[in-house]
Write a protein that holds these residues in place. Sequence first.
Motif, PDB file in Angstrom:
ATOM      1  N   UNK A 283      -3.993   8.860  -0.373  1.00  0.00           N
ATOM      2  CA  UNK A 283      -4.596   7.567  -0.072  1.00  0.00           C
ATOM      3  C   UNK A 283      -3.521   6.629   0.457  1.00  0.00           C
ATOM      4  N   UNK A 284      -3.705   6.152   1.686  1.00  0.00           N
ATOM      5  CA  UNK A 284      -2.720   5.265   2.290  1.00  0.00           C
ATOM      6  C   UNK A 284      -2.552   3.992   1.476  1.00  0.00           C
ATOM      7  N   UNK A 285      -3.657   3.431   1.009  1.00  0.00           N
ATOM      8  CA  UNK A 285      -3.572   2.187   0.260  1.00  0.00           C
ATOM      9  C   UNK A 285      -2.806   2.350  -1.046  1.00  0.00           C
ATOM     10  N   UNK A 286      -3.022   3.475  -1.737  1.00  0.00           N
ATOM     11  CA  UNK A 286      -2.303   3.695  -2.991  1.00  0.00           C
ATOM     12  C   UNK A 286      -0.803   3.763  -2.735  1.00  0.00           C
ATOM     13  N   UNK A 287      -0.409   4.493  -1.712  1.00  0.00           N
ATOM     14  CA  UNK A 287       1.015   4.626  -1.390  1.00  0.00           C
ATOM     15  C   UNK A 287       1.620   3.289  -1.003  1.00  0.00           C
ATOM     16  N   UNK A 288       0.904   2.524  -0.182  1.00  0.00           N
ATOM     17  CA  UNK A 288       1.422   1.221   0.232  1.00  0.00           C
ATOM     18  C   UNK A 288       1.514   0.253  -0.946  1.00  0.00           C
ATOM     19  N   UNK A 348     -14.856  -9.989  -1.959  1.00  0.00           N
ATOM     20  CA  UNK A 348     -14.514  -8.580  -1.844  1.00  0.00           C
ATOM     21  C   UNK A 348     -13.378  -8.328  -0.870  1.00  0.00           C
ATOM     22  N   UNK A 349     -12.761  -9.369  -0.350  1.00  0.00           N
ATOM     23  CA  UNK A 349     -11.665  -9.246   0.610  1.00  0.00           C
ATOM     24  C   UNK A 349     -10.330  -9.424  -0.103  1.00  0.00           C
ATOM     25  N   UNK A 350      -9.328  -8.644   0.308  1.00  0.00           N
ATOM     26  CA  UNK A 350      -8.047  -8.739  -0.390  1.00  0.00           C
ATOM     27  C   UNK A 350      -6.830  -8.490   0.495  1.00  0.00           C
ATOM     28  N   UNK A 351      -6.990  -7.944   1.691  1.00  0.00           N
ATOM     29  CA  UNK A 351      -5.822  -7.572   2.487  1.00  0.00           C
ATOM     30  C   UNK A 351      -4.923  -8.756   2.814  1.00  0.00           C
ATOM     31  N   UNK A 352      -5.520  -9.935   3.025  1.00  0.00           N
ATOM     32  CA  UNK A 352      -4.734 -11.090   3.422  1.00  0.00           C
ATOM     33  C   UNK A 352      -3.744 -11.508   2.338  1.00  0.00           C
ATOM     34  N   UNK A 353      -4.048 -11.231   1.078  1.00  0.00           N
ATOM     35  CA  UNK A 353      -3.207 -11.714  -0.011  1.00  0.00           C
ATOM     36  C   UNK A 353      -1.840 -11.020  -0.070  1.00  0.00           C
ATOM     37  N   UNK A 354      -1.752  -9.683   0.040  1.00  0.00           N
ATOM     38  CA  UNK A 354      -0.417  -9.079   0.067  1.00  0.00           C
ATOM     39  C   UNK A 354       0.430  -9.539   1.251  1.00  0.00           C
ATOM     40  N   UNK A 355      -0.207  -9.785   2.391  1.00  0.00           N
ATOM     41  CA  UNK A 355       0.555 -10.222   3.567  1.00  0.00           C
ATOM     42  C   UNK A 355       1.133 -11.621   3.327  1.00  0.00           C
ATOM     43  N   UNK A 498       8.110  -4.980   1.639  1.00  0.00           N
ATOM     44  CA  UNK A 498       6.752  -5.265   1.160  1.00  0.00           C
ATOM     45  C   UNK A 498       5.905  -5.879   2.262  1.00  0.00           C
ATOM     46  N   UNK A 499       6.490  -6.723   3.076  1.00  0.00           N
ATOM     47  CA  UNK A 499       5.751  -7.343   4.170  1.00  0.00           C
ATOM     48  C   UNK A 499       5.269  -6.299   5.167  1.00  0.00           C
ATOM     49  N   UNK A 500       6.141  -5.378   5.526  1.00  0.00           N
ATOM     50  CA  UNK A 500       5.764  -4.318   6.468  1.00  0.00           C
ATOM     51  C   UNK A 500       4.657  -3.454   5.869  1.00  0.00           C
ATOM     52  N   UNK A 501       4.792  -3.084   4.582  1.00  0.00           N
ATOM     53  CA  UNK A 501       3.778  -2.250   3.934  1.00  0.00           C
ATOM     54  C   UNK A 501       2.436  -2.964   3.868  1.00  0.00           C
ATOM     55  N   UNK A 502       2.442  -4.256   3.592  1.00  0.00           N
ATOM     56  CA  UNK A 502       1.188  -5.010   3.453  1.00  0.00           C
ATOM     57  C   UNK A 502       0.408  -5.063   4.753  1.00  0.00           C
ATOM     58  N   UNK A 503       1.103  -5.106   5.871  1.00  0.00           N
ATOM     59  CA  UNK A 503       0.433  -5.188   7.170  1.00  0.00           C
ATOM     60  C   UNK A 503      -0.440  -3.959   7.412  1.00  0.00           C
TER      61      UNK A 503
END
Length: 525
Positions: A283-288, A348-355, A498-503
């Motif tokens: 799972x890409x998300x788990x690894x990131x 249900x949205x969350x991607x923006x938060x790690x970035x 972390x920034x690169x991974x979050x993208x």
Amino acid sequence: MSDLKKAAVGAAAVADRPAAKPETPQRSVRVVMLALMITMLLAMLDNLIVGTAMPTIVGDLGGMEHLSWVVTAYTLATAASTPIWGKLGDMYGRKGIFLTSIVIFLAGSVLSGMAQDMGQLIGFRAVQGLGAGGLMVGVMAIIGDLVPPRERGKYQGMMAGVMAIAMIGGPLVGGTITDHLGWRWSFYINLPLGAIALAMVTIVLHLPKRKGAQGKIDYLGAGLLTLGITAIVLVTTWGGTEYDWNSAMIMELIAIGVVSLVGFVFVETKAAEPIIPLRVFRSRNFTLMAVVGFVAGFVMFGAVLFLPLYQQSVQGASATNSGLLLLPMLLAMMAVSLIAGRVTTSTGKYKVFPVIGSVLMVTGLFLLSRMDVDTTRFTSGVYMAVLGAGMGFLMQITMLVAQNSVEMKDMGVASSGATLFRSLGSSFGVAIMGALFTGRVQDEMVARGGGAATAKSAQLDAASLAKLPDAAREAYQFAVSSGTHIAFLVGASVALIALVASVFVKEVPLRGAGPVTKQAEAEAV
């Protein structure tokens, strides 16, 4: 056909839920969550209290060269034991294993408070860390079993509240105890809280009993993982300080670490019940999220360790005041974490938060690296608030996304894996930043303070610092400021990862209750 599709969606949603009685009242779930959060508070308070008391501990026991090991031993033991605790919980039932970890943690606390030298303290801190590994993964796995990811935001307020108590109360309690009762009580304070946690978990937590072990624990894999982690951390701790980077000892440790970790990966592909099944990394998300969690742990524990040192040595704060001066970072962290949790639940949205969190984390660390002997407390407070906001965006999201990225049968593995990488980050962060900090302080003291004014003559506590001659004290303050600069600058560089991974995180819908899912479940019934 439309009705069939709706029924299928509802059935899938129900299948994704953990095995729990659907008629369980929401109040009962909240009582269980309260017990779990008290237990998490037990593990979170420890490093925060000890971090504030560290200058006084070193002043009493000596051994500044081993400063980072007091925290490293704890985090290393936590990291090494986390996968084993997770697997034991999966095989023998979480509740009994969870209670065992609490008892071990409390035993380590008592022994740490009785330590007579730095060597004993480091060893007993490792015992504490062994228990803490079970506390952390146990809480996360149990929450993952009880609450679907989409519903978990409802409890974000409870989780954020407990973290606020730990983050804000830890330094305050640690500073007050250090100034008035002595640093040993910074360990003994765990006992009453631990007794409450044991009683509440025993009474209110009821999970389905396991029939028995479903396989054998992968002891070979666990041993190789522990050996590899230990060797690599020793390299980062001893390299450039105890031994030259090109010395035989460092080269041997690097070889042991690499061979052990390669062997661990090979063993995991063959083991019937691997400690960390490699399938979860598909799972890409788990690894990131594992990468982001590693960096967050790296940064957070480094900041908690070195900010009090800077505040007490350079800005002249007492142990109590240095805890209060951490409030900008901690309050920003808690407020942002709470907001992020509520938004995730409602949208249900969350991607923006790690970035956003990674950007703020890099910025905050860079600003902290600019501090010097003339930096005011207000300025450093603003810098800490920026870092705290960044950490707040990452605190809950990393675990939430990691658990949502695997099947329910791998919930324990996902929880222990995410916790492992965060613990590894903590261990590496303290070791690397500690080695750089200590090396820079010693170099600057030799250059500015002369042969008599070395790092050993200043034991990092305010009382010892006040006894130094003016020239030596000024030299030491400059040295600590310089050491802080290099430590946070390295932290900012690591945070870019972390920034690169979050993208590259892919926004996969969260499982569990939401408006659409509830309607589908009702229609399916």
